[in-house]
Every structure is written in structure tokens, then in C-alpha cells.
Design an enzyme around this catalytic site. Structure first.
Site, PDB file in Angstrom:
ATOM      1  N   GLU A  41       0.835  -1.193   0.000  1.00 20.40           N
ATOM      2  CA  GLU A  41       0.000   0.000   0.000  1.00 20.40           C
ATOM      3  C   GLU A  41       0.880   1.258   0.000  1.00 20.40           C
ATOM      4  OE1 GLU A  41      -3.406   1.964   2.991  1.00 20.40           O
ATOM      5  OE2 GLU A  41      -2.216   0.224   3.625  1.00 20.40           O
ATOM      6  N   LYS A 115      -9.062   2.200  -2.394  1.00 20.42           N
ATOM      7  CA  LYS A 115      -9.362   1.673  -1.058  1.00 20.42           C
ATOM      8  C   LYS A 115     -10.740   2.148  -0.606  1.00 20.42           C
ATOM      9  CE  LYS A 115      -7.087   1.339   3.505  1.00 20.42           C
ATOM     10  NZ  LYS A 115      -5.880   1.787   4.249  1.00 20.42           N
ATOM     11  N   CYS A 151      -5.431  -3.276   2.699  1.00 19.11           N
ATOM     12  CA  CYS A 151      -5.325  -3.196   4.162  1.00 19.11           C
ATOM     13  C   CYS A 151      -6.685  -3.277   4.858  1.00 19.11           C
ATOM     14  CB  CYS A 151      -4.571  -1.919   4.544  1.00 19.11           C
ATOM     15  SG  CYS A 151      -3.806  -1.957   6.183  1.00 19.11           S
TER      16      CYS A 151
END
Length: 553
Positions: A41, A115, A151
Site C-alpha cells: 500500500e 481503497k 489493508c
């Protein structure tokens, strides 16, 4: 399909260096025949970029770096699919900044995933900067439908105990599965927290079991300022015969930065026949993980800020002994200087313990007495005190003055030699204010500021018991340092428990109040002697917040 998970170690803001490191790592993976190459990330800019994201041109430079990287890859890498994290700006809405994964193929950015769940708690502040994505992305890699996530999309704050944040939000993993994903890839930048890997394992295996998909997870490597990342990479596939419903078929040890290469058969139905891989977390003591994290933190902080050597005030106590061990393990003994700073209150055994520690670590030891400065300062201040009718007998102000004279001496050495000063205060002392602003809190990096006193002792004993694994010929910390009552030695026969309760009790309150965020009422209601400290200790922690904020490195 051959999968490569690369736990890159980026430096926040150093886009050219990060891009070069990514290119080199991608080329190495491609040379090993990788079909899908995944980096962490925000690997292009490093995590956490914080307000750099608000600087004019920074995000544009990140996007340009990704496109340049795609075009500059060699033929083998361009034939693979590369997934790398970067901040991205929407073409149709320049104010919508995304935490994205760019998919690189044949020299260009072909897809982008944004994300969807943005953590904003603890050290995370992603709602401040990013706009969440609103759609799943599944790409085809050699016939395998691969779902991309980042994540928190996988963890959903369950590892932090605040999963309620996303109660009414769509589950990114479930949507990827509905979109046809059979392998879910999750690059992250998740800071190291002792024991958090257990929660992560449970979450990953839960997804594998619930959705009958494989999950590949990797984390950023290294340290950036006050955060450390463990570089773990793993691959789980469904296994109905395992109690967890998942089988670990690929993993690398944390903190090594090694790339995980794993082969998956073309038919996902055959994945469950893959042999189990050794678990790098099995039978690993928490102290070993803590040692790896702290040495990595010091090593990377110094490397990324340009320091090659360190200086530490060696008191003969447990805290400075532990910091010296960590520094020697991180930077090499030849780059560490310990300084004894005796005063009129320094005990011979403390000076001897500092010498024994330095000898065992093979670090340089200097002795610079502060007694002449202390006497001169007393003489200079006495007339002013007397003119105001203030007492001239030694008291807390005199103790703090000694601590500040030690800091003055150590900072002078740091400035003269270019060595970074490492501070030695632990979490218990910092929480309760048992430290001196502009004194023992002075320095460039507070190495054990997140370790309670109890953890300091546990780690010190572990280092002695595992000294060879830590790189030391003999147990470095004198047993007398571990056995004797801790003392700042700023007045005659001083012992830390004089103003404080025993550290075991203090640490219970500190851990519950600070780390677990329990209320004083809840702590007081819990069984055990620590409850008796509640009427004063949480208030004391709150009162000393200004010291930690304004004085801590």
C-alpha cells in the site's frame, strides 16, 4: 500462476528512491517467472505520507512516478501483472484523492482500485486525506480472477477492536467474491503491534473459510519515524480438513524483507492440494518480535535521516542498558558511544555496571562528570533564591537540574560528533511524568518509549538468554543491573519506588488506561492490587500529557 509478494521498504516522500527500489524488486521477481507481482500500500510515496499529500504537486509526482515505472520495466516485467500502491487523483474530480492500487501491464497503467474502508483511529488519519472507493475490482491473471483490496478492506478494524466503525458499510471482500474473485490480494501498510499478527491470522483465515477463496496478504517493510512495519507476507488457501478452514501454503519470516514466491495451479480446485508451508510465527517468543521491531526502528530511522552513529547516556540502569543493546544490534557496536555522567549521588556499582555493559557490547565508553557543572549551577542560583526567600536546600528542582545538565552534555557530544542521541525513558515513566522535560527526554529518538517497565525487564532477560542470536558474544546486561532496584540517582539513596508504587502495579494501570482505553471506574472495579492506584494514577497520566507532547522526541 506464479505469485510474488514484495514487502518493499520505502522512505516517506522519497519518490525517486522508492521507484528505483520498486523497479529493482519487480525485475528480480520477473526474472523468477512471476506472473503477478504485488507491492505494498502506498509503496510509491511510503506510509504514512500525512500532509505531504496536501503539498502542491506531490500527488501528481506520485502518479507520474507510477506511469514512468510502468514504461521503464524490462520485457519480462512488462509481460507480468504488477500491482503497486500510490495516491491517485481522479481525472474528473481533482479534489477526490484516493488511496489506490495501480495495475501495470505492457508498460502502462491499465486498471486502478481505490481503497474503500479508510481507517481513522489510533495512528491512522485517512479520512483527512482520502475519498473512499465505491467499487470492487477483479482482474484476470493467467485465467485466475484476482480481487484487489487494500489493508483495512480486509481487516475492517477487527484487529483494533473498533469494527463497529463499518457496521453499515459494504464488505469489500464479500463484494469481490460476488464479482468472481478466487484469489484476493491485500497489500497493506499496517504498523507493528505486538501480538497483532494473531488477530490478522484469524481475520484472514475467517475470510478463506467463509468465502472459499485464497487470500494473499503482505505488509510494508521497515520503519518510518515512529512506526515500524513487519514485512510479513503470507498465502492461505481453503482447506476444509483444517479446523480454521484454511491452510498456510506460503510465508516469509517477518522483518526480513524477503519476497514470497508461490505457485498456484491453473485450476483453483487444486489449490487445496498444495503442501502446507512452515509458519514463521510458530514458537517465536514475543520478545524476539519486539527485538526485531526495535532494532529495525532504530536502523531505519538513522538510515533515512542520515545518521550513522549514536550516543547514549549510560547510567548503569536497566533502561539505558537495553537501549544500548538495541542500538548496537541496529547500527553495530563500532558506531555506538556510551557516556557515563557521574554526579555526587552516583553509586560505584552503577558506574561498574555501565563499564561491564560497554565491555560486553564492545562499544566505546566515555566518562564526563557533571559534578563541576552541578556545583557551579548551585552557586550561581543560590543568591537569586535567597533574594526571593526561596529554600536553597536540594529538592525536585535540583534533581531536574542534574538531569538537564546530563542532557546538555549529551547533546553537546551529539552536536560535536554528529551522532544521534537516543533517549532511554520507558512508557511507564513517561506516562506518570517520572522524567524531566529538557532533561532525560532530550534526544532524537525515544527507543523504548512504548515499552512498559515490565516489558523492559522481560526483553532484557531475553537478550541475555539469546545473546548469540542478537549478535553478542556474551550476555551483555549485567545481572546486577537486572536485580537491583531502579534509581535515577539524583539524591542520596534514591530508588524509583520512593515516589512510585511497584512497577508491576503501575504497568497494569498504564496498559489498561492508555493501551486498552479503559475508564478509571472499570480499572478500579477489576480484581487485584492495581485497582488501589486508580484514584490518582489516571489523573497523573493526564496531567503529564503536556510533558510527553512538548518534550518527547
Amino acid at each position: 500462476m506464479r505469485l510474488a509478494l514484495i514487502p518493499l521498504n520505502p522512505t516517506v516522500g522519497d519518490l525517486p528512491a522508492n521507484a528505483r527500489a520498486a523497479q529493482d524488486a519487480i525485475h528480480r521477481a520477473a526474472a523468477q517467472g512471476a506472473d503477478l507481482i504485488v507491492l505494498p500500500e502506498l509503496a510509491v510515496c511510503g506510509y504514512p505520507p500525512r500532509d505531504l499529500l496536501l503539498n502542491e504537486g506531490f500527488v501528481d509526482d506520485c502518479m507520474r512516478a507510477v506511469r514512468t515505472l510502468a514504461a521503464s520495466l524490462n520485457a519480462a516485467a512488462q509481460s507480468a501483472t504488477v500491482v503497486i500502491g500510490a495516491p491517485w487523483r481522479d481525472d474528473d474530480d481533482p479534489h477526490a484523492l484516493r488511496n489506490s492500487l495501480a495495475v501495470l501491464r505492457a508498460g502502462a497503467v491499465t486498471h486502478r482500485y481505490d481503497k474503500r474502508l479508510l481507517p481513522t483511529y489510533d495512528v491512522f488519519d485517512e479520512d483527512r486525506y482520502f475519498t473512499p472507493g465505491d467499487a470492487p475490482l477483479v482482474i484476470d491473471v493467467k485465467g485466475v480472477p484476482v480481487g484487489l483490496s487494500i489493508c483495512e478492506d480486509l481487516w475492517r478494524a477487527a484487529d483494533a477492536g473498533v469494527a463497529h466503525r463499518y457496521t453499515n458499510r459494504a464488505d469489500p471482500v464479500a463484494e469481490l467474491v460476488r464479482a468472481g474473485a478466487q484469489l484476493i490480494v491485500n497489500p497493506s501498510a499496517s504498523p507493528f503491534v505486538l501480538h497483532k499478527e494473531k488477530a490478522h491470522r484469524a481475520i484472514v483465515t475467517g475470510h478463506v473459510r467463509a468465502h472459499n477463496v485464497a487470500v494473499a496478504a503482505l505488509n510494508q517493510h521497515g520503519a518510518n519515524d515512529d512506526l515500524v512495519f513487519n514485512a510479513h507476507a503470507s498465502l492461505f488457501v481453503p482447506d476444509p480438513d483444517d479446523p480454521t478452514g484454511a491452510r498456510l501454503v506460503g510465508a516469509v519470516a517477518p522483518f526480513t524483507g524477503d519476497t514470497l514466491i508461490a505457485d498456484l495451479p491453473d485450476d483453483p480446485a487444486q489449490w487445496r492440494t498444495l503442501p502446507a508451508a512452515p509458519d514463521p510465527y510458530k514458537d517465536v517468543a514475543p520478545e524476539q518480535r519486539l527485538w526485531s521491531a526495535l532494532t529495525r526502528g532504530v536502523r531505519d530511522y538513522c538510515a533515512k535521516t542520515g545518521f550513522t552513529s549514536a550516543v547514549i547516556g549510560l547510567s548503569g540502569g536497566i533502561d539505558s542498558a537495553l537501549v544500548a543493546c538495541i542500538a548496537a544490534g541496529a547500527l553495530g557496536a563500532q558506531n555506538i558511544t556510551g557516556v557515563r555522567l557521574p554526579s555526587r549521588f552516583s553509586s560505584p556499582h552503577s558506574l561498574d555496571d555501565a563499564q561491564s555493559l560497554a565491555d560486553a557490547l564492545r562499544i566505546t565508553l566515555r566518562t564526563i562528570p557533571i559534578e563541576p557543572m552541578h556545583s557551579a549551577a548551585e552557586s550561581a542560583l543560590r543568591p537569586a533564591y535567597e533574594s526571593q526567600g526561596l529554600p536553597t536546600a536540594p529538592d525536585l528542582s535540583d534533581e531536574n537540574m542534574q538531569s538537564r545538565l546530563r542532557a546538555l552534555t549529551l547533546m553537546a557530544w551529539s552536536n560535536k560528533t554528529g551522532a544521534i542521541l537516543l533517549t532511554t525513558g520507558n512508557k511507564s515513566e513517561l506516562a506518570l511524568g517520572y522524567c524531566t522535560l529538557y532533561g532525560d527526554m532530550s534526544g532524537g529518538l525515544a527507543v523504548i518509549a512504548d515499552c512498559t517497565k515490565r516489558r523492559v525487564y522481560d526483553l532484557s532477560r531475553w537478550i541475555n538468554a539469546n545473546h548469540r542470536a542478537c549478535g553478542f558474544d556474551t550476555p551483555p546486561i549485567p545481572q546486577s543491573t537486572i536485580d537491583k532496584p531502579p534509581s535515577a540517582e539524583l539524591r542520596p539513596d534514591q530508588k524509583d519506588p520512593d515516589p512510585l508504587p511497584p512497577y508491576d502495579l503501575v504497568d497494569d494501570v498504564v496498559e489498561r488506561y492508555i493501551e486498552q482505553r479503559q475508564s478509571p471506574a472499570r480499572i478500579a472495579a477489576a480484581p487485584g492490587p492495581a485497582a488501589a492506584l486508580v484514584p490518582r494514577r489516571p489523573r497523573l497520566i493526564d496531567l503529564h500529557e503536556h510533558t510527553r507532547v512538548h518534550g518527547g522526541p
